[in-house]
Structure formats: structure tokens, C-alpha cells
Motif scaffolding. Structure first.
Motif, PDB file in Angstrom:
ATOM      1  N   ARG A  33       0.849  -1.197   0.000  1.00  0.00           N
ATOM      2  CA  ARG A  33       0.000   0.000   0.000  1.00  0.00           C
ATOM      3  C   ARG A  33       0.883   1.246   0.000  1.00  0.00           C
ATOM      4  NH1 ARG A  33      -4.989  -2.104   1.415  1.00  0.00           N
ATOM      5  NH2 ARG A  33      -4.848  -4.173   2.402  1.00  0.00           N
TER       6      ARG A  33
ATOM      7  N   TRP B 293       0.562   3.857   1.785  1.00  0.00           N
ATOM      8  CA  TRP B 293       0.832   4.131   3.196  1.00  0.00           C
ATOM      9  C   TRP B 293       0.944   2.785   3.916  1.00  0.00           C
ATOM     10  CZ3 TRP B 293       1.964   9.068   3.736  1.00  0.00           C
ATOM     11  CH2 TRP B 293       1.395   9.981   2.858  1.00  0.00           C
ATOM     12  N   PRO B 294       2.136   2.389   4.322  1.00  0.00           N
ATOM     13  CA  PRO B 294       2.325   1.048   4.912  1.00  0.00           C
ATOM     14  C   PRO B 294       1.428   0.816   6.136  1.00  0.00           C
ATOM     15  CG  PRO B 294       4.441   2.061   4.416  1.00  0.00           C
ATOM     16  CD  PRO B 294       3.413   3.139   4.230  1.00  0.00           C
ATOM     17  N   GLU B 295       0.898  -0.388   6.209  1.00  0.00           N
ATOM     18  CA  GLU B 295       0.062  -0.788   7.339  1.00  0.00           C
ATOM     19  C   GLU B 295       0.480  -2.180   7.799  1.00  0.00           C
ATOM     20  OE1 GLU B 295      -4.230  -0.249   6.944  1.00  0.00           O
ATOM     21  OE2 GLU B 295      -3.880   0.799   5.046  1.00  0.00           O
ATOM     22  N   ARG B 296       0.201  -2.464   9.051  1.00  0.00           N
ATOM     23  CA  ARG B 296       0.450  -3.809   9.545  1.00  0.00           C
ATOM     24  C   ARG B 296      -0.521  -4.786   8.883  1.00  0.00           C
ATOM     25  NH1 ARG B 296       0.266  -3.828  15.962  1.00  0.00           N
ATOM     26  NH2 ARG B 296      -1.634  -2.635  15.493  1.00  0.00           N
TER      27      ARG B 296
ATOM     28  N   SER C  24      -3.141  -7.763   8.478  1.00  0.00           N
ATOM     29  CA  SER C  24      -4.214  -8.283   9.318  1.00  0.00           C
ATOM     30  C   SER C  24      -3.898  -9.723   9.708  1.00  0.00           C
ATOM     31  CB  SER C  24      -5.544  -8.225   8.564  1.00  0.00           C
ATOM     32  OG  SER C  24      -6.550  -8.928   9.255  1.00  0.00           O
TER      33      SER C  24
ATOM     34  N   ARG D 252      -9.065  -7.197   2.645  1.00  0.00           N
ATOM     35  CA  ARG D 252      -9.212  -5.884   3.273  1.00  0.00           C
ATOM     36  C   ARG D 252      -9.602  -4.838   2.237  1.00  0.00           C
ATOM     37  NH1 ARG D 252      -4.222  -4.543   7.146  1.00  0.00           N
ATOM     38  NH2 ARG D 252      -5.742  -3.146   8.141  1.00  0.00           N
TER      39      ARG D 252
ATOM     40  N   ARG E  99     -13.004  -2.653   2.496  1.00  0.00           N
ATOM     41  CA  ARG E  99     -12.968  -1.188   2.529  1.00  0.00           C
ATOM     42  C   ARG E  99     -13.836  -0.589   1.419  1.00  0.00           C
ATOM     43  NH1 ARG E  99      -6.630   0.346   4.078  1.00  0.00           N
ATOM     44  NH2 ARG E  99      -6.701  -0.693   6.123  1.00  0.00           N
TER      45      ARG E  99
ATOM     46  N   TYR F 127     -10.357   7.761   7.231  1.00  0.00           N
ATOM     47  CA  TYR F 127      -9.285   7.164   8.014  1.00  0.00           C
ATOM     48  C   TYR F 127      -8.377   8.250   8.588  1.00  0.00           C
ATOM     49  CZ  TYR F 127     -10.824   2.809   5.901  1.00  0.00           C
ATOM     50  OH  TYR F 127     -11.586   1.737   5.501  1.00  0.00           O
TER      51      TYR F 127
ATOM     52  N   ASP G 150      -5.118   8.146   9.174  1.00  0.00           N
ATOM     53  CA  ASP G 150      -3.745   8.191   8.678  1.00  0.00           C
ATOM     54  C   ASP G 150      -3.599   8.563   7.209  1.00  0.00           C
ATOM     55  OD1 ASP G 150      -2.654   7.454  11.154  1.00  0.00           O
ATOM     56  OD2 ASP G 150      -3.020   5.323  10.750  1.00  0.00           O
TER      57      ASP G 150
ATOM     58  N   ASN H  74      -6.505   3.611   0.787  1.00  0.00           N
ATOM     59  CA  ASN H  74      -5.171   3.002   0.886  1.00  0.00           C
ATOM     60  C   ASN H  74      -5.192   1.552   0.403  1.00  0.00           C
ATOM     61  OD1 ASN H  74      -2.409   3.327   1.466  1.00  0.00           O
ATOM     62  ND2 ASN H  74      -2.630   2.369   3.488  1.00  0.00           N
TER      63      ASN H  74
ATOM     64  N   THR I 137      -4.335  -1.766  -2.047  1.00  0.00           N
ATOM     65  CA  THR I 137      -3.089  -2.327  -2.543  1.00  0.00           C
ATOM     66  C   THR I 137      -2.828  -1.888  -3.982  1.00  0.00           C
ATOM     67  OG1 THR I 137      -4.166  -4.331  -3.365  1.00  0.00           O
ATOM     68  CG2 THR I 137      -3.297  -4.392  -1.107  1.00  0.00           C
TER      69      THR I 137
END
Length: 397
Positions: free
Chosen positions: A15, A17-20, A22, A30, A34, A136, A138, A143, A145
């Protein structure tokens, strides 16, 4: 088990904006979720394909169409060993950028935005999922992929380069150019097989349901369809198996056979083309120089005849054209009204208005606002801002 040429979730380009990750959903799941929870997706309920939203409860809306596309995409992707979650995500997002009033509204927006960088519904969908959805903490957008964004951008084929469709000649629509400048989507290659599946699922769904809606509207009859390829043999088969079947059941049985014929054809062609090409990765799919997901040549020619019939008898029927002229006028009135007085936009849009540095940027804000309208809201806004004002002026004269 996914085929080697499928998009593997653990190999996603990630992404912006990097995310952890799931712990219980893949990146593409995801993305799908979304999209479903987005405001733009909910608005599809009151946006239409051909008929205006208030004309009847049984006609397809953008939302019911999108659900049908997603169902077809999951079926085809599953049979071919592709990533069903990615195929579904692209299918669910493919119409987010459509305007009110179906293709009529898009034609109007393309014309109105021609001096300001143009308008394209696929590019607008990207603008929605990367910028306009603001929920969101952030980031703006969803955001999604890279693979889902790629699928939205070019599920219909390359947008630039030697393999691009002629309709893409000229500069990129500004919304697509903005996203691609931020994150290169490889616009000169084909998309993943999953995105190609979403594109063909769109063709299957609208070819099927426009026949349903046209019959229900009375613009043509079952007898008319008996004269066409694909539909005629389907009715003949039903009549042979179920002589004297009640009208609505006969219609449904015939058109479900048309639907099945299209899906089975796509799967068979894809299996043959994949076996011949022997792709070892999704990159092989992108660089084949042609699509692997398509109709056979005989069925494609038959469907061209059906679509030609629909164009004449449905999309350009006198009653439909009368409504097209009416709703086109509404957008022709609203766009310059907002452009000349952007304070008429709601308060939450004034931040974007204030950030616009010239008329082009302001026009793009207004296009975002109008394109996001539902049929019902566009009619209400026109009545409030244009028709009421005209009536008041007449009374004062």
C-alpha cells in the motif's frame, strides 16, 4: 490453491501508506471490505445504468449491477485458480466513479470537463479510492493495494503504449495521471488476470441484465429476441424443454441460458489461452501483449449483434432519449452554476474550494461533487438551485 500466474497476497506490492498486516484477512480481502464500506459504494444504490432511478424498482442500479459483476468475477476466477478476493475487489470498485444518470451523465461530464483535463469514470474511481474517501485517520482514500489500484486503472486493457485502445489517445485523464505520478501503475501493460476477469464479468453482467430490463420496460419483446443469435437459440431450447411455460418463467429460463453460455465460453477460452501461453507468474500475464480472459470470436460476433440491437432499441429508444436530454440539461445547468458560485457547494467542500488555485482546479472539485451525486440528489439539487430560482425570477418579473 492459486495458480502460479495468480496474484499471490504475500507477494503484493503493498500500500502507498504502509500498514500492519491483518491477522485474519488477506490484503485483497481488506481492499474488498474497505470498498464495500465506502460512502461511494453506498451511493451506487441510487445511481442507474440506463433508466433514471425513479422510473421503476425492478431496473438495475449501479449497486445491483456491481453485485452481479462481483458474483460472475468470483465464479470465473475460482475456476481458473485465480485470486477470487482480488477479482471481487476490482469488480466492486469498477463503477465507483460513475456519475448520476448512467452513461448519459458520464457523456455530459466528459463534455463539461473537456477544457479542464477531461473526465473518465475509471480515473474518477481511482480519485475516489485514493483521495475523496476521507474516513481514516492516517490517510485520504482507502489506501488500497497496488494490485487493486492497477485493476481499477486498466482492467479494460493498457492505457498507454502500443497495446492501448485508440480511445485512450491523447493525454491521460487528470485523475489517472495524478495517481500514476504518485505510484506507477504500469499503464502500458495489461492488468492481472484477476482484473481481466472483472472486466469480462462486467460485459457478461450488463449484456444479461440489459436484456432483462429492456423486456421489462416494454422497449422490445421476446419475439424480437427470437430473431437474434444467442438469445434466439436460448428461447428455442426453453420452448423445447418446457412447452407453454408461463411468460415470466420462460423469459428467465432463456436469459439464464444466455448468461451461462457467456460464462462457460469465457472459462473455456481462458483455459485454452493459459494452456497455450504457459505463464509462470502474474508478470507473464501482464506482458503477454494480449488478454487471456475474453470471449471466443464466434460468441463475440454474436454478442456484437445483440448489443447493436440493444443500442438501437433500448439505449437510443425515443423514450430513453427524451430522458437523456432532460437529465443532460440538469447537469449542464448545475456545473456552470457551481463554477460561477462555489459557495453553493456544501460547507464540507469549501476546504477543497479554498485550496483550488485556478479555474481548472475549481472545476475538478465541482466535477468531484457532481459525479458523486445520486440520481435523486442531482434532481433535488437542480430543483432547489435552478428551478426554484427560475420560478422566483418569473414571479418577480
Amino acid at each position: 490453491m492459486l495458480e502460479p500466474y495468480a496474484c499471490q497476497p504475500d507477494a503484493s506490492r503493498g500500500r502507498l501508506w504502509p500498514e500492519r498486516l491483518s491477522s485474519f484477512r488477506s490484503p485483497y480481502q481488506r481492499d474488498r471490505d474497505r470498498i464495500i464500506h465506502s460512502s461511494a459504494f453506498r451511493r451506487l444504490k441510487h445511481k442507474t445504468q440506463v433508466f433514471v432511478e425513479h422510473e421503476g424498482d425492478y431496473y438495475r442500479t449501479r449497486l445491483t449491477h456491481t453485485i452481479e459483476v462481483a458474483q460472475v468475477a468470483r465464479t470465473i476466477a475460482g475456476v481458473l485458480g485465480l485470486n477470487t478476493d482480488l477479482a471481487e475487489a476490482v469488480a466492486l470498485a469498477h463503477d465507483l466513479g460513475h456519475t448520476p444518470f448512467g452513461h448519459t451523465g458520464e457523456d455530459a461530464m466528459e463534455r463539461l470537463m473537456a477544457p479542464y483535463g477531461g473526465f473518465d469514470h475509471n480515473a474518477q474511481a481511482l480519485r475516489i479510492v485514493t483521495r475523496l474517501e476521507r474516513h481514516y485517520a492516517d490517510f485520504d482514500g482507502l489506501n488500497l493495494t497496488w494490485e487493486t489500484l492497477e485493476g481499477i486503472a486498466k482492467h479494460n486493457g493498457p492505457v498507454t503504449g502500443p497495446n492501448a485502445d485508440a480511445k485512450h489517445a491523447g493525454p491521460l485523464p487528470y485523475a489517472l495521471a495524478e495517481v500514476n505520478a504518485q505510484w506507477d501503475l504500469g499503464l502500458d501493460t495489461h492488468a492481472s488476470a484477476e482484473a481481466q476477469v472483472a472486466a469480462i464479468a462486467d460485459d457478461v453482467a450488463y449484456s444479461h441484465h440489459d436484456l432483462h430490463d429492456g423486456l421489462r420496460s416494454g422497449l422490445f419483446t421476446e419475439d424480437d429476441l427470437m430473431e437474434l443469435p444467442v438469445t434466439g437459440p436460448a428461447f428455442d431450447e426453453v420452448d423445447s424443454l418446457y412447452p407453454g411455460l408461463e411468460k415470466m418463467r420462460r423469459r428467465h429460463e432463456a436469459l439464464r441460458r444466455v448468461f451461462g453460455r457467456m460464462v462457460e465460453d469465457v472459462i473455456a477460452v481462458a483455459q485454452n489461452r493459459l494452456a497455450a501461453a504457459q505463464p509462470k507468474s502474474v508478470e507473464d500475464i501482464r506482458h503477454l501483449g494480449t488478454t487471456v480472459i475474453r470471449f471466443s470470436k464466434p460468441l463475440y460476433q454474436d454478442l456484437k449483434a445483440v448489443r447493436s440491437f440493444l443500442f438501437t432499441r433500448m439505449y437510443r429508444a425515443p423514450s430513453v432519449m427524451a430522458v437523456r436530454a432532460e437529465v443532460t440539461q440538469k447537469l449542464d445547468d448545475l456545473f456552470p452554476l457551481f463554477l460561477n458560485d462555489p459557495t453553493l457547494l456544501p460547507p464540507e467542500w469549501q476546504v477543497d474550494v479554498a485550496a483550488a488555485t485556478d479555474e481548472t482546479e475549481l472545476a475538478r472539485v465541482i466535477a468531484d461533487y457532481i459525479a458523486g451525486m445520486t440520481d435523486r440528489f442531482a434532481i433535488q439539487e437542480h430543483q432547489r438551485l435552478c428551478e426554484t430560482a427560475t420560478s422566483s425570477a418569473l414571479r418577480d418579473a
